[in-house]
Structure formats: structure tokens, C-alpha cells
Design a protein around this motif. Structure first.
Motif, PDB file in Angstrom:
ATOM      1  N   ILE A 153       0.830  -1.200   0.000  1.00 20.92           N
ATOM      2  CA  ILE A 153       0.000   0.000   0.000  1.00 20.92           C
ATOM      3  C   ILE A 153       0.864   1.248   0.000  1.00 20.92           C
ATOM      4  CG2 ILE A 153      -1.673   1.312   1.365  1.00 20.92           C
ATOM      5  CD1 ILE A 153      -2.672  -1.453   2.408  1.00 20.92           C
ATOM      6  N   GLU A 154       1.921   1.231   0.811  1.00 18.72           N
ATOM      7  CA  GLU A 154       2.807   2.388   0.912  1.00 18.72           C
ATOM      8  C   GLU A 154       3.484   2.705  -0.422  1.00 18.72           C
ATOM      9  OE1 GLU A 154       4.376   4.704   3.266  1.00 18.72           O
ATOM     10  OE2 GLU A 154       2.292   4.519   3.873  1.00 18.72           O
ATOM     11  N   GLY A 155       3.937   1.667  -1.123  1.00 14.90           N
ATOM     12  CA  GLY A 155       4.554   1.905  -2.425  1.00 14.90           C
ATOM     13  C   GLY A 155       3.593   2.560  -3.388  1.00 14.90           C
ATOM     14  N   MET A 156       2.356   2.074  -3.407  1.00 14.43           N
ATOM     15  CA  MET A 156       1.340   2.644  -4.281  1.00 14.43           C
ATOM     16  C   MET A 156       1.062   4.101  -3.925  1.00 14.43           C
ATOM     17  SD  MET A 156      -2.664   1.509  -4.670  1.00 14.43           S
ATOM     18  CE  MET A 156      -2.979   1.927  -2.951  1.00 14.43           C
ATOM     19  N   LEU A 157       0.894   4.387  -2.629  1.00 14.66           N
ATOM     20  CA  LEU A 157       0.592   5.749  -2.210  1.00 14.66           C
ATOM     21  C   LEU A 157       1.725   6.707  -2.547  1.00 14.66           C
ATOM     22  CD1 LEU A 157      -1.061   5.106   1.281  1.00 14.66           C
ATOM     23  CD2 LEU A 157      -2.205   5.803  -0.831  1.00 14.66           C
ATOM     24  N   ALA A 158       2.961   6.252  -2.390  1.00 18.97           N
ATOM     25  CA  ALA A 158       4.100   7.127  -2.683  1.00 18.97           C
ATOM     26  C   ALA A 158       4.130   7.514  -4.151  1.00 18.97           C
ATOM     27  CB  ALA A 158       5.402   6.428  -2.285  1.00 18.97           C
ATOM     28  N   ALA A 159       3.997   6.516  -5.021  1.00 15.56           N
ATOM     29  CA  ALA A 159       4.034   6.809  -6.455  1.00 15.56           C
ATOM     30  C   ALA A 159       2.836   7.653  -6.878  1.00 15.56           C
ATOM     31  CB  ALA A 159       4.078   5.504  -7.250  1.00 15.56           C
ATOM     32  N   ALA A 160       1.651   7.299  -6.382  1.00 16.02           N
ATOM     33  CA  ALA A 160       0.454   8.053  -6.745  1.00 16.02           C
ATOM     34  C   ALA A 160       0.545   9.492  -6.275  1.00 16.02           C
ATOM     35  CB  ALA A 160      -0.783   7.378  -6.162  1.00 16.02           C
ATOM     36  N   SER A 161       1.163   9.713  -5.120  1.00 21.08           N
ATOM     37  CA  SER A 161       1.250  11.072  -4.598  1.00 21.08           C
ATOM     38  C   SER A 161       2.120  11.957  -5.479  1.00 21.08           C
ATOM     39  CB  SER A 161       1.802  11.050  -3.168  1.00 21.08           C
ATOM     40  OG  SER A 161       3.200  10.830  -3.135  1.00 21.08           O
ATOM     41  N   LEU A 162       3.138  11.380  -6.106  1.00 26.61           N
ATOM     42  CA  LEU A 162       3.984  12.171  -7.003  1.00 26.61           C
ATOM     43  C   LEU A 162       3.229  12.557  -8.273  1.00 26.61           C
ATOM     44  CD1 LEU A 162       7.447  10.390  -6.728  1.00 26.61           C
ATOM     45  CD2 LEU A 162       6.623  12.390  -5.483  1.00 26.61           C
ATOM     46  N   ILE A 163       2.320  11.683  -8.704  1.00 25.28           N
ATOM     47  CA  ILE A 163       1.494  11.993  -9.881  1.00 25.28           C
ATOM     48  C   ILE A 163       0.432  13.018  -9.524  1.00 25.28           C
ATOM     49  CG2 ILE A 163      -0.140  11.039 -11.550  1.00 25.28           C
ATOM     50  CD1 ILE A 163       1.391   8.361 -11.322  1.00 25.28           C
ATOM     51  N   LEU A 164      -0.318  12.758  -8.456  1.00 24.11           N
ATOM     52  CA  LEU A 164      -1.450  13.606  -8.103  1.00 24.11           C
ATOM     53  C   LEU A 164      -1.027  14.931  -7.475  1.00 24.11           C
ATOM     54  CD1 LEU A 164      -3.764  10.843  -6.632  1.00 24.11           C
ATOM     55  CD2 LEU A 164      -4.006  11.982  -8.836  1.00 24.11           C
ATOM     56  N   GLY A 165       0.136  14.933  -6.805  1.00 21.25           N
ATOM     57  CA  GLY A 165       0.588  16.148  -6.135  1.00 21.25           C
ATOM     58  C   GLY A 165       1.326  17.121  -7.026  1.00 21.25           C
ATOM     59  N   GLY A 166       1.591  16.722  -8.282  1.00 20.19           N
ATOM     60  CA  GLY A 166       2.209  17.635  -9.219  1.00 20.19           C
ATOM     61  C   GLY A 166       3.708  17.499  -9.378  1.00 20.19           C
ATOM     62  N   THR A 167       4.355  16.653  -8.568  1.00 16.34           N
ATOM     63  CA  THR A 167       5.808  16.514  -8.685  1.00 16.34           C
ATOM     64  C   THR A 167       6.204  15.944 -10.034  1.00 16.34           C
ATOM     65  OG1 THR A 167       6.005  16.196  -6.298  1.00 16.34           O
ATOM     66  CG2 THR A 167       7.865  15.482  -7.657  1.00 16.34           C
ATOM     67  N   ALA A 168       5.474  14.931 -10.520  1.00 17.35           N
ATOM     68  CA  ALA A 168       5.811  14.328 -11.813  1.00 17.35           C
ATOM     69  C   ALA A 168       5.708  15.353 -12.937  1.00 17.35           C
ATOM     70  CB  ALA A 168       4.904  13.137 -12.090  1.00 17.35           C
ATOM     71  N   ALA A 169       4.732  16.250 -12.855  1.00 19.88           N
ATOM     72  CA  ALA A 169       4.584  17.284 -13.881  1.00 19.88           C
ATOM     73  C   ALA A 169       5.680  18.330 -13.766  1.00 19.88           C
ATOM     74  CB  ALA A 169       3.216  17.946 -13.762  1.00 19.88           C
ATOM     75  N   ALA A 170       6.025  18.708 -12.531  1.00 17.11           N
ATOM     76  CA  ALA A 170       7.010  19.767 -12.314  1.00 17.11           C
ATOM     77  C   ALA A 170       8.435  19.304 -12.592  1.00 17.11           C
ATOM     78  CB  ALA A 170       6.906  20.286 -10.885  1.00 17.11           C
ATOM     79  N   HIS A 228       9.901  -2.853  -5.185  1.00 16.13           N
ATOM     80  CA  HIS A 228       8.801  -3.822  -5.324  1.00 16.13           C
ATOM     81  C   HIS A 228       7.688  -3.296  -6.231  1.00 16.13           C
ATOM     82  CE1 HIS A 228      10.899  -6.000  -2.214  1.00 16.13           C
ATOM     83  NE2 HIS A 228      10.821  -4.952  -1.425  1.00 16.13           N
ATOM     84  N   ALA A 229       8.095  -2.644  -7.322  1.00 18.52           N
ATOM     85  CA  ALA A 229       7.163  -2.177  -8.361  1.00 18.52           C
ATOM     86  C   ALA A 229       6.077  -1.253  -7.825  1.00 18.52           C
ATOM     87  CB  ALA A 229       6.553  -3.354  -9.113  1.00 18.52           C
ATOM     88  N   ALA A 230       6.401  -0.513  -6.755  1.00 18.17           N
ATOM     89  CA  ALA A 230       5.432   0.422  -6.154  1.00 18.17           C
ATOM     90  C   ALA A 230       4.171  -0.284  -5.681  1.00 18.17           C
ATOM     91  CB  ALA A 230       5.096   1.566  -7.106  1.00 18.17           C
ATOM     92  N   GLY A 231       4.337  -1.501  -5.179  1.00 15.70           N
ATOM     93  CA  GLY A 231       3.210  -2.213  -4.577  1.00 15.70           C
ATOM     94  C   GLY A 231       2.044  -2.375  -5.523  1.00 15.70           C
ATOM     95  N   GLY A 232       0.885  -1.905  -5.119  1.00 21.29           N
ATOM     96  CA  GLY A 232      -0.333  -2.108  -5.907  1.00 21.29           C
ATOM     97  C   GLY A 232      -0.581  -1.069  -6.974  1.00 21.29           C
ATOM     98  N   LEU A 233       0.379  -0.198  -7.248  1.00 20.51           N
ATOM     99  CA  LEU A 233       0.141   0.900  -8.195  1.00 20.51           C
ATOM    100  C   LEU A 233      -0.354   0.406  -9.546  1.00 20.51           C
ATOM    101  CD1 LEU A 233       0.474   4.019  -8.809  1.00 20.51           C
ATOM    102  CD2 LEU A 233       2.673   3.361  -9.832  1.00 20.51           C
ATOM    103  N   ALA A 234       0.296  -0.618 -10.084  1.00 16.56           N
ATOM    104  CA  ALA A 234      -0.032  -1.046 -11.447  1.00 16.56           C
ATOM    105  C   ALA A 234      -1.473  -1.536 -11.570  1.00 16.56           C
ATOM    106  CB  ALA A 234       0.934  -2.137 -11.906  1.00 16.56           C
ATOM    107  N   MET A 235      -2.030  -2.051 -10.485  1.00 12.70           N
ATOM    108  CA  MET A 235      -3.411  -2.525 -10.548  1.00 12.70           C
ATOM    109  C   MET A 235      -4.421  -1.383 -10.546  1.00 12.70           C
ATOM    110  SD  MET A 235      -3.411  -5.728 -10.983  1.00 12.70           S
ATOM    111  CE  MET A 235      -5.158  -5.982 -10.755  1.00 12.70           C
ATOM    112  N   ILE A 236      -4.055  -0.250  -9.944  1.00 15.52           N
ATOM    113  CA  ILE A 236      -5.002   0.858  -9.846  1.00 15.52           C
ATOM    114  C   ILE A 236      -4.877   1.824 -11.014  1.00 15.52           C
ATOM    115  CG2 ILE A 236      -3.676   2.570  -8.539  1.00 15.52           C
ATOM    116  CD1 ILE A 236      -7.227   1.331  -7.705  1.00 15.52           C
ATOM    117  N   LEU A 237      -3.761   1.778 -11.746  1.00 16.62           N
ATOM    118  CA  LEU A 237      -3.541   2.743 -12.826  1.00 16.62           C
ATOM    119  C   LEU A 237      -4.607   2.702 -13.926  1.00 16.62           C
ATOM    120  CD1 LEU A 237       0.334   2.702 -13.239  1.00 16.62           C
ATOM    121  CD2 LEU A 237      -1.065   4.700 -12.675  1.00 16.62           C
ATOM    122  N   PRO A 238      -5.063   1.532 -14.381  1.00 17.87           N
ATOM    123  CA  PRO A 238      -6.120   1.546 -15.402  1.00 17.87           C
ATOM    124  C   PRO A 238      -7.396   2.239 -14.928  1.00 17.87           C
ATOM    125  CG  PRO A 238      -5.039  -0.590 -15.367  1.00 17.87           C
ATOM    126  CD  PRO A 238      -4.549   0.153 -14.165  1.00 17.87           C
TER     127      PRO A 238
END
Length: 334
Positions: A190-207, A217-227
Motif C-alpha cells: 500500500i505504501e509503495g502505491m501511495l508514494a508513487a500516486a502522490s507524485l502523480i497527483l501532487g504535481g511533482t511528476a509534472a514539475a 517492489h514495483a510500487a506495490g499495488g500501483l499497477a493494478m489501480i492505474l487503469p
């Protein structure tokens, strides 16, 4: 060639005059191992954590050509006072640079910074790069603050400017919704997913579009929630053309999947079916070999599951080593 992009180190010792809040490394009778004692934690550390010669021997035995070595995650103690956190980080970074100087082509080091003080962490990045380290490891949250919080944006912007590679290591976080036995498995995912998602949603990835960042560990569950995230962004299944009448959260920027494909992910996910999904969704140019060695045993030989998948040569070489060089900002050789 294989580059293990997720492996760990521990300093052999700590200064005699170190603050009481520092870890200790205690000798073990009739053994070259040591006990790491850090608060309530006591962990038996094999000598391969801190002896460069043993490290290289272990790499040779597993068929690993190079390792990216980062501090053992329990050292990322953001609850320490900022001054003590900086002192601990500098000691660990000095040790990491010394360890890697034994064979700089095969041992590539990451340091650490006191993220509890974002200004101090940002200012320390230049010294880390000057010491010959390739970047830093950070935890997936900082005292329960998302790493995508705007207060950390100057840190990521400076890492981008300096060309520092960042490894985000998922760390257990307290929760009353799962028993303690789930901390190292479900909560880390869960933590891996939240960390990666926060960079996308919080604007860091854009900036910071050129930030080179990898997730354990592939950012945990991120890949399952991305679609699902992509559907709410674009109103369409299967990355088909956007249907703005159906989109719930439309914007004109890149899709969540496009942002996610800027990141790197180690493929230590324990199942070839999961690796196959990650390749299909994110691309073979986004995955790295990882092992958590020596905190966890490597597959024997290293990357055994990846080797067994019959990947096309270009996909195997990307995952095996080329992507690691790209993440580190080094020119792939060959």
C-alpha cells in the motif's frame, strides 16, 4: 549482464561519540556478523552488508555484474531531530562511498538525507553527488506526510537538477486496519502505491519531468489501480481515445499511465505473471532487477524468474541492466 538495482548496506561501526539516538553495531562472538541495535530493533547483519570483498564474492556467486547499494531502510529514521538525522546520514553516506570505492564499476552507492527537514535534505544533495554516490534512497512517507506534498518539491527539483537517482523504498506505516503481521507485506504494498500516486497527483511528476526515480517492489499495488485512474482521467477503457463526456476528472496534461511510465520499478514481485503484467502495462523499459540482498536471499542464480520467462533479447537486456544505467544517469555500455 545483470545489475541488481535494489540491494542494501549497513555501516560496520558508528562513532564512539555518536548521539545516543544513533544505531550500534555489536560484535557477535565467534562470528564476522554483527548485531544492528537501533531502538527496539535488533537485527543480525551478515558481514556482506559491510565488507566489500565479501560483497563482490557474493555477487560473483549469484551472477550479478553490478549492484546499486542503498542504506538498509530502518536507518531512514525521520523521527530523529534534524541535526542528528543529518549527522547519521553523513556517517552512512561516508561509509557508502568508501564501500563502493573498492570496485566503483560494480558497486554503485546511494546515500540518505534527513527528509524530516526538507531544506536540509535538499542542501545535502550536492555533497552526496560530490562524494561519488549516484543519488539517494528515501522512504515512502515522511512522518506520515506524502512524498508528493508540495513541501518536498524543492528537494525533487534539486535532485532533477543535479541528476541524482532516487530510490523510494516502501516502509511499513502504522495502521489499525490490519494486524501487525501485515506490516511487512500488505502495508508495504500500500505504501509503495501511495508514494508513487502522490507524485502523480501532487504535481511533482509534472514539475520534474526529468526526475529519475525508482520504486521498490514495483510500487506495490500501483499497477493494478492505474487503469482505473486512467479511466477516470479519460473516460475510456484500455487506453482508447479519450471520451470527455465520460471522464470524471478530465485535464489536459498527460494521463496517469503516461506519468507512471516516467518512473522505474524493480521487478522483485515474486511471480512471473506479475512481471508479465508490468511489462504489458508499463513497458520493459521501466523495470529493473531487484533483490533486497542481503536482507533477503537472492534467487539463485540472480533474476532466475526473469531468465525463465523467455523474454525477447531486447526486453531482457533492458530489464537486466540497461534500464538501471538509464535510471542512474549512466550511459549503457554495449
Amino acid at each position: 549482464m545483470i545489475v541488481d538495482a535494489h540491494a542494501h548496506l549497513l555501516p560496520k561501526d558508528y562513532p564512539q561519540d555518536a548521539p545516543e539516538c544513533f544505531p550500534r553495531m555489536e560484535s557477535i562472538q565467534d562470528s564476522t556478523d554483527r548485531h544492528l541495535v537501533f531502538g527496539q530493533m535488533k537485527f543480525r547483519a551478515k558481514d556482506v552488508f559491510f565488507e566489500a570483498e565479501r560483497r563482490v564474492e557474493a555477487m560473483d556467486a549469484s551472477g550479478v555484474d553490478a549492484e546499486v547499494v542503498s542504506p538498509m531502510p530502518p536507518l531512514l529514521r525521520y523521527d530523529l531531530p534534524a541535526a542528528d538525522g543529518l549527522s547519521l546520514a553523513r556517517h552512512v553516506n561516508e561509509f557508502a562511498a568508501k564501500l563502493c570505492s573498492h570496485d566503483p564499476e560494480r558497486l554503485i552507492g546511494l546515500g540518505m538525507v534527513p527528509m524530516q527537514d526538507p531544506d536540509t535534505a535538499t542542501a545535502e544533495l550536492a555533497a552526496i553527488m560530490d562524494a561519488g554516490l549516484a543519488g539517494v534512497e528515501i522512504a515512502s512517507n515522511v512522518l506520515d506526510s506524502s512524498i508528493g506534498d508540495e513541501k518536498f518539491l524543492p528537494f525533487f527539483a534539486e535532485a532533477e537538477r543535479l541528476g541524482a537517482a532516487i530510490l523510494v523504498h516502501a516502509m511499513p506505516a502504522p495502521t489499525h486496519r490490519l494486524p501487525g503481521s501485515g506490516m511487512g507485506t500488505y502495508v508495504v504494498g500500500i505504501e509503495g502505491m501511495l508514494a508513487a500516486a502522490s507524485l502523480i497527483l501532487g504535481g511533482t511528476a509534472a514539475a520534474c519531468p526529468n526526475l529519475r526515480i525508482s520504486f521498490s517492489h514495483a510500487a506495490g499495488g500501483l499497477a493494478m489501480i492505474l487503469p482505473r485512474a486512467n479511466y477516470f482521467w479519460g473516460g475510456a477503457w484500455n487506453e482508447e481515445p479519450r471520451d470527455l463526456e465520460r471522464a470524471v476528472m478530465p485535464d489536459d496534461g498527460p494521463s496517469p499511465l503516461e506519468y507512471a511510465r516516467r518512473f522505474y520499478y524493480d521487478s522483485m514481485v515474486f511471480d512471473r505473471r506479475t512481471i508479465r503484467y508490468l511489462i504489458d502495462l508499463l513497458g520493459a523499459d521501466r523495470l529493473l532487477v531487484g533483490s533486497d540482498f542481503p536482507a533477503m536471499p537472492r534467487e539463485e542464480p540472480a533474476a532466475k524468474t526473469l531468465r525463465s520467462m523467455g523474454l525477447p533479447r531486447d526486453e531482457w537486456e533492458n530489464i537486466g541492466w540497461r534500464n538501471a544505467f538509464r535510471w542512474l544517469g549512466r550511459e549503457p555500455q554495449g
